[in-house]
Every structure is written in structure tokens, then in C-alpha cells.
Write a protein that holds these residues in place. Structure first.
Motif: not given
Ligand SMILES: [Zn+2]
Length: 445
Positions: A162-172
Motif C-alpha cells: 500500500g505504500g508504493f505507487y509506480i509508473d508502469i511504463k518506466t518503473g519510476d
């Protein structure tokens, strides 16, 4: 319980007020609102005051973190505190999560729930990483964020999906829920989430700190790669329902890694734990060995847990081991056959020459990059590209190395002839060649 009214205002310690625009979500600790403050949108985390064990100490810790500033750009760090004694509680402002970021929880579920605009209906939207590289980049970015936090002498204490948000294109990535972060050794009541807590916390003999963060980090990385809980196998399945006592047994007193080489009692079960079974075959041994260490000796002995620098090395190596073949196959190099420094695609028989730095073997293909951490001695810089692999324009399939640094490298051909590789220049790669990058860093082909 003090909820805030939409349209009302809350005074901020720094001056001015934040206007409540709408609720973004709520959890056990409080509510998150979208607010406007000094012309900018922020998220306000507003606490259920009664749920805080030591509200004054907790608030002071938040203030300290705001003053210390974030250890890196990857944290959704507290920025402003609300003034005390308003509407029966307090909270803090942080940046809003950009819309291109998806929760790790949704990624693990493989879908997210979205409201259909203009209606009250919802729909399921599939969520998945766009490439193998973006998965590995996400892992690297998570590792780096925690290295920076731990270097700053603080621990996160509540690592979970729950503590992580990710850009699924770049992995940022963005690390959220930063309000339990405290100087290593200090704790304001948080224990962590079941499944992510170090066994010594589950057993009640330790409180969250940097060492328990390291355990939880291994769980996060394991779930990111294998889509499964590292301790949930046949043994846990037999105990039917996971009541509190079972949790204490399987995650505290008798935790067994599902792929413990010396204890097969908790292997994943076909038909139930298929992700783990399928994905365990996908990753190279050096990655699996790191998880075996984390969840066998590292489970009992905090000093045996893998440090962030080591994780970083392993995942940078993993990123360099992704081979995109002409036939469309994109896999880690262990899925290709390997002989005499050459990887061969099992689908189309394409060949990939490789470059060997000690035990790290890097396949060569157009677009492959070498980073400073490979070509410079004792270096951890995984971002600076020191060499790129390019295809010869006249001779298709012949790869060359281009030197992107200011130093001259030495290439020794199989004949013994030595050729210089000057800054900005490229040279054809061939089997039997060695490249001297300086200071004893030598790669073989
Ligand atoms: Zn192929």
C-alpha cells in the motif's frame, strides 16, 4: 472522530489556510483529502486523533521530518503541518500522487477499480508493467529510496504494498505513507502489516527499525517479482484459516520460506500458488539465491539480511540480463542457452555475444548499455551510461562498443594486438577480445 467538511478550511502552521476540496480515501489512521493551499493542490492526511498512541510525540516527529526534508525525490514526504487544536485533530500536507502512478497493491491484483466519469458506476481496469525492464527498474528505484532513507538514519517501519505507487511504463516509484518514518530505534506505535513484518516483530520481541525494514524490503521485492507471499505454501495452507495464532506460528515462530532448499514442508501448491511456481523458474539463480538467503538465515538473524547496496548490484545485473531478441522474445538471459560466451535464442537461434566482468555476464545487442558501476572500479553508479552497444551499419549482426567516457580504454584482440578505444569512438566486438577499462576492470568476450 473529526471529519472535515468539504469547502471548509484548515490553518497551516506555516501561514494561510488549506481549503478542503474532496476526500481522496480513508484508512485505519485517518482520511486523506485533496486540498488547495497557496494556489497549489496538495493531499492532506487528517488523523483520527483517538487512534494515535502518542499524539504529541507523533506530531513532533512529523515536524522533525518536515524540517529534515526528504532523503530523495522518491518519497511523498510531509511538507506542512496543520496548526494544532483545530476540528479536534491535526494532519500534514504532501504532494498529490500524479495520475500516471498506480498503486503496487493494484499491480499485484492485476487490476484497479476506476469510477466511470459522470456515473456512479465503477469498472475494473487491467494493470500491468509494460516491460520486464520496468519491473526491474521499479525494484531498483525502491531499493535506492530505502538506501537513502537508511543513510539518513531513519526507518520506514511499515513497508507494505500500500505504500508504493509506480509508473508502469518506466518503473519510476513514489513511496507514500511517510508519516511513520522516525529516527532508527524510535517507534510511535506502528507495528507493520501482516506478511511484511519481520518475525521478531510478529513474536513481540522487537520494534520496527532499520533491520526490520530490510526484512520487509525483501518481502516487497519478492512480491514485486513473484506475485506471492514468500512464506505462504503448503504448511500454511494446511492450517485452513489464518487466525491470529496461525499468523504467530507461520510468520513469527516457525516461518519457512516456500523455496527453502533445506526444508520442503512449505512448497507452493499447484493450483493454489501458481504465480510463485511459474515465476520462480523465470529468474536467474543469483536473484533466487538472494531471496533464499533473505528468507532462511536472514529470517532468523537480522545481521544476515541483504543490504541495499547488494540488492542494487543484483538488480542492475538483472536489468542488463534482459535480452530482447529479433524474433520478439524478451527474456532474462537464463532463458537462452549459453555456450562459449554466446547466448542462443531457443526460438529462432539468434546468437548474442556476451561480455564478462568477473561473474557478471552481459549479453551484447544493439541498444544494450554499460553503466559506470560495471566499467569503473568499486562504483555504485547505475545511472551513468559509460558505453553503448551499437550494430555495424554495413555488417548486420556485428556489434560494436562505443566509449561514452572521457577516458581511453584498451582493447586486446585475440591475436594479441592492442588497440585504443578513445572517448566518443566505437570499435567492433569479437570473441576472444578483452577490454581494459582502467584500474584493473577488465572484461572478456
Ligand atoms: Zn529469438
Amino acid at each position: 472522530m473529526a471529519e472535515l467538511k468539504i469547502g471548509s478550511s484548515v490553518k497551516i502552521e506555516y501561514g494561510d489556510s488549506a481549503k478542503i476540496i474532496k476526500e481522496l480515501g480513508r484508512g485505519g489512521q485517518g482520511i486523506v483529502y485533496l486540498v488547495e493551499y497557496q494556489g497549489k493542490k496538495y493531499a492532506l492526511k487528517w488523523y483520527f486523533y483517538d487512534k494515535l498512541k502518542e499524539p504529541n510525540a507523533f506530531r513532533q516527529n512529523l515536524r522533525n521530518n518536515i524540517e529534515d526534508k526528504s532523503p530523495s525525490d522518491n518519497f511523498l514526504w510531509p511538507q506542512y503541518l496543520t496548526e494544532g487544536n483545530q476540528h479536534g485533530s491535526f494532519g500534514y500536507l504532501m504532494n498529490v500522487i500524479p495520475s500516471n502512478y498506480v498503486g503496487l497493491t493494484d499491480i499485484l491484483n492485476t487490476y484497479k477499480i476506476e469510477k466511470i466519469a459522470g456515473t456512479k458506476e465503477i469498472r475494473k481496469v487491467p494493470v500491468k508493467f509494460e516491460s520486464l525492464e520496468s519491473v526491474v527498474n521499479a525494484a531498483i528505484n525502491i531499493i535506492i529510496a530505502f538506501r537513502e532513507l537508511h543513510r539518513a538514519g531513519k526507518s520506514y517501519q511499515d513497508l507494505n504494498d500500500g505504500g508504493f505507487y509506480i509508473d508502469i511504463k518506466t518503473g519510476d516509484i513514489l513511496v507514500c505513507d511517510c508519516d511513520n518514518i522516525a529516527p532508527d530505534g524510535e517507534n510511535f506505535g506502528i507495528g507493520g502489516m501482516p506478511g511484511y513484518m519481520a518475525p521478531e516483530i510478529v513474536r513481540g520481541i522487537a520494534k520496527p527499525d532499520v533491520q526490520t525494514d530490510k526484512y520487509s524490503l525483501a518481502v516487497v521485492l519478492f512480491k514485486l517479482l513473484f506475485r506471492h507471499d514468500p512464506l505462504e505454501g503448503a504448511k500454511v495452507l494446511k492450517s485452513v484459516c489464518l487466525h491470529e495464532g496461525a499468523d504467530l506460528k507461520h510468520y513469527g515462530k516457525e516461518p519457512v520460506f516456500i523455496y527453502d532448499p533445506n526444508n520442503k514442508s512449505n512448497r507452493p501448491v499447484i493450483g493454489v500458488h501458481d504465480n510463485a511456481i511459474k515465476l520462480w523458474k523465470v529468474y536467474p539463480n543469483y536473484i533466487k539465491d538472494a531471496f533464499i538467503r533473505s528468507f532462511t538465515t536472514g529470517i532468523q538473524n537480522p545481521n544476515h539480511r541483504i543490504i541495499e547496496n547488494e540488492w542494487q548490484k543484483l538488480f542492475v545485473r538483472l536489468r542488463s540480463n534482459i535480452i530482447p531478441c529479433e524474433c520478439g522474445r524478451v527474456r532474462f538471459s537464463n532463458a537462452y542457452s549459453y555456450k562459449d560466451n554466446i547466448y542462443i535464442c531457443p526460438a529462432c537461434s539468434s546468437k548474442f555475444l556476451s561480455m564478462q566482468f568477473g561473474d557478471v555476464i552481459i549479453p551484447m545487442f544493439a541498444g544494450q548499455k554499460l553503466y559506470k558501476c560495471f566499467t569503473a572500479k568499486g562504483n555504485y553508479d547505475f545511472n551513468t551510461i559509460t558505453a553503448t552497444i551499437v550494430e555495424n551499419k554495413k555488417h548486420k549482426g556485428v556489434m560494436g562498443i562505443k566509449n561514452n567516457t572521457n577516458e581511453t580504454w584498451k582493447c586486446t584482440l585475440p591475436t594479441g594486438e592492442v588497440k585504443e578505444l578513445e572517448p566518443g569512438k566505437a570499435r567492433a566486438l569479437g570473441r576472444g577480445m578483452t577490454i581494459d577499462f582502467g584500474k584493473g576492470v577488465i572484461a572478456k568476450l
